[in-house]
Scaffold this motif. Structure first.
Motif, short mmCIF file in Angstrom:
data_model
loop_
_atom_site.label_atom_id
_atom_site.label_comp_id
_atom_site.label_asym_id
_atom_site.label_seq_id
_atom_site.Cartn_x
_atom_site.Cartn_y
_atom_site.Cartn_z
N ALA A 124 0.90 -1.39 -0.26
CA ALA A 124 -0.07 -0.08 0.17
C ALA A 124 0.86 1.18 0.01
O ALA A 124 0.57 2.13 -0.67
CB ALA A 124 -0.82 -0.01 1.26
N PRO A 125 1.75 1.43 0.78
CA PRO A 125 2.69 2.59 0.73
C PRO A 125 3.40 2.93 -0.60
O PRO A 125 3.74 3.97 -0.90
CB PRO A 125 3.61 2.44 1.96
N TYR A 136 -8.83 9.50 1.25
CA TYR A 136 -10.23 9.32 1.46
C TYR A 136 -10.39 8.90 2.99
O TYR A 136 -9.70 7.86 3.34
CB TYR A 136 -11.13 8.47 0.67
N GLU A 137 -11.12 9.84 3.82
CA GLU A 137 -11.35 9.32 5.25
C GLU A 137 -12.76 8.65 5.56
O GLU A 137 -13.84 9.33 5.19
CB GLU A 137 -11.09 10.29 6.05
N VAL A 138 -12.74 7.46 5.84
CA VAL A 138 -14.03 6.84 6.10
C VAL A 138 -14.63 7.37 7.39
O VAL A 138 -13.79 8.02 8.16
CB VAL A 138 -13.76 5.21 6.29
N ASP A 146 -3.40 4.92 14.77
CA ASP A 146 -2.76 5.79 13.68
C ASP A 146 -1.58 5.01 12.99
O ASP A 146 -1.14 5.09 11.86
CB ASP A 146 -1.73 6.81 14.62
N GLU A 147 -0.99 4.00 13.78
CA GLU A 147 0.02 3.04 12.73
C GLU A 147 -0.52 2.09 11.75
O GLU A 147 -0.14 1.19 11.25
CB GLU A 147 0.62 2.18 13.82
N PRO A 151 -1.22 8.91 7.22
CA PRO A 151 -1.58 10.16 7.74
C PRO A 151 -2.31 11.05 6.50
O PRO A 151 -3.09 12.03 7.03
CB PRO A 151 -0.17 10.66 7.97
N ARG A 152 -2.11 10.64 5.16
CA ARG A 152 -2.65 11.55 4.10
C ARG A 152 -3.92 10.87 3.67
O ARG A 152 -4.47 11.22 2.71
CB ARG A 152 -1.65 11.87 3.09
#
Length: 381
Positions: A124-125, A136-138, A146-147, A151-152
């Motif tokens: 993914a990274p 996109y933030e669900v 956080d881990e 962060p974006r």
């Protein structure tokens, strides 16, 4: 849990209420909803109702590499289609994480690209760095540790498990319980991985776990490669990708794979009356846990459906469906706190001692480079 962060829409609404009715003093009206293709949350798209309506209008979702027997994707796809009336097409169901990233590149603007991906944590990274994923933030974004997220907001983990050793007790006299056991001569021609570690997350995790069992670390995966090279030389390791079919026909009687897959396979074999007694052990000498990440294609052909799919996967319904197939939901802790977790399903998870730790993005990238460079030569000669 991290303190909740106010979303832009909520802040704007609060300011509008505080200021009173709009007048001629420079007050600005609330921002209009953004198009789904650029929306960074459901609120940004005008709310869940607006996002759902836009997704239903699109009517389709392109997915890739989602076997129905993997982490309950069969039930998830059926549930999403029934709930929203959106057809899910899955390209290359048995594909690898690398196949997914390749498809994003190869079909970037031809309308056939995957809308969404589900990849091993190390992939993914990489996709995000290549500019393939959109933020996109669900809805429960703040509850994702956080881990376990970018962060974006370009990727976010959804479910995970532990590396385990599956074994057919009808074909193997004494099933192995540790990586050390796998060296025994009695397992000649019987040990397999779920794919190639250079492009499959499950196999990569198996090598990482073997490294931890043989003096390696998150910074040093080479002992895991050396371990499989040794098993290959003595004939124990076979380069056959383990699947339910190869297990049932006896080709891969011992499989190093995620615990949620091995446990679900056992249920499947019992339901169909297969001549397989599939048992699962989590090796204490190489305990390795990992999550699988979700992401939205930056050029998704169906941008609203892609975002709605993520909302479904992170909803209590979606997360409990994961749990129904022994996969550990990333929101398990917050759901236990707010009462939405299915406790009866949670109680079926195997007991694992200790608290899992995870390699950093940098450590995973380093390990991936090492595997890409050394695996073929070490194992295939």
């Amino acid at each position: 849990m991290p303190a909740p962060r106010l979303r832009t829409a909520a802040v704007a609404a609060g300011l509008a209420l505080a200021a009173g009715p709009l007048g001629a003093c420079g007050d600005r009206p609330p921002e209009p909803p953004r198009a789904p293709a650029v929306a960074t949350s459901a609120a940004d798209a005008g709310g869940m109702a607006a996002l759902t309506a836009a997704a239903r209008k699109e009517g389709a979702l392109n997915a890739i590499a989602l076997p129905r027997d993997w982490a309950n994707y069969g039930a998830l796809i059926d549930g999403f289609e029934k709930k929203y009336g959106i057809e899910v097409a899955v390209e290359n169901p048995e594909g690898s994480s690398q196949d997914e990233i390749d498809a994003l590149k190869e079909h970037r603007r031809d309308g056939t690209a995957p809308d969404v991906i589900d990849v091993g944590a190390g992939f993914a990274p990489s996709a995000a760095r290549q500019g393939l994923l959109t933020p996109y933030e669900v809805a429960p974004w703040d509850d994702i540790p956080d881990e376990q997220k970018d962060p974006r907001a370009r990727w976010y983990n959804n479910y995970g498990g532990y590396v385990s050793i599956g074994c057919d007790a009808k074909r193997v006299k004494t099933c192995p319980a540790t990586f050390a056991d796998l060296r025994r001569p009695e397992y000649k021609g019987q040990v397999s991985l779920n794919g190639d570690p250079t492009d499959a997350g499950a196999a990569f995790a198996g090598v990482y776990a073997a490294a931890l069992a043989n003096g390696g670390s998150y910074d040093n995966i080479q002992p895991g490669i050396d371990f499989f090279a040794e098993l290959s030389r003595n004939g124990n390791f076979i380069p056959v990708e383990s699947t339910p079919a190869t297990i049932e026909n006896g080709r891969t009687p011992i499989s190093i794979d995620w615990d949620f897959l091995n446990l679900a396979y056992a249920d499947e074999f019992r339901r169909k009356g297969a001549d397989v007694d599939w048992r699962t052990s989590i090796p204490f000498d190489g305990s390795f846990a990992q999550y699988y990440a979700q992401g939205i294609n930056k050029d998704a052909p169906h941008p609203a459906a892609a975002r709605l799919w993520q909302e479904y996967l992170f909803s209590p319904e979606g997360q409990n469906l994961r749990l129904g197939a022994y996969a550990r939901p990333v929101l398990m802790e917050s759901m236990a706190e707010n009462g939405t977790l299915d406790k009866s399903l949670a109680e079926k998870l195997p007991t694992v001692e200790g608290t899992p730790t995870f390699p950093t993005e940098q450590q995973q990238a380093k390990a991936g480079r090492t595997v890409d460079r050394n695996w073929a030569k070490a194992v295939r000669g």
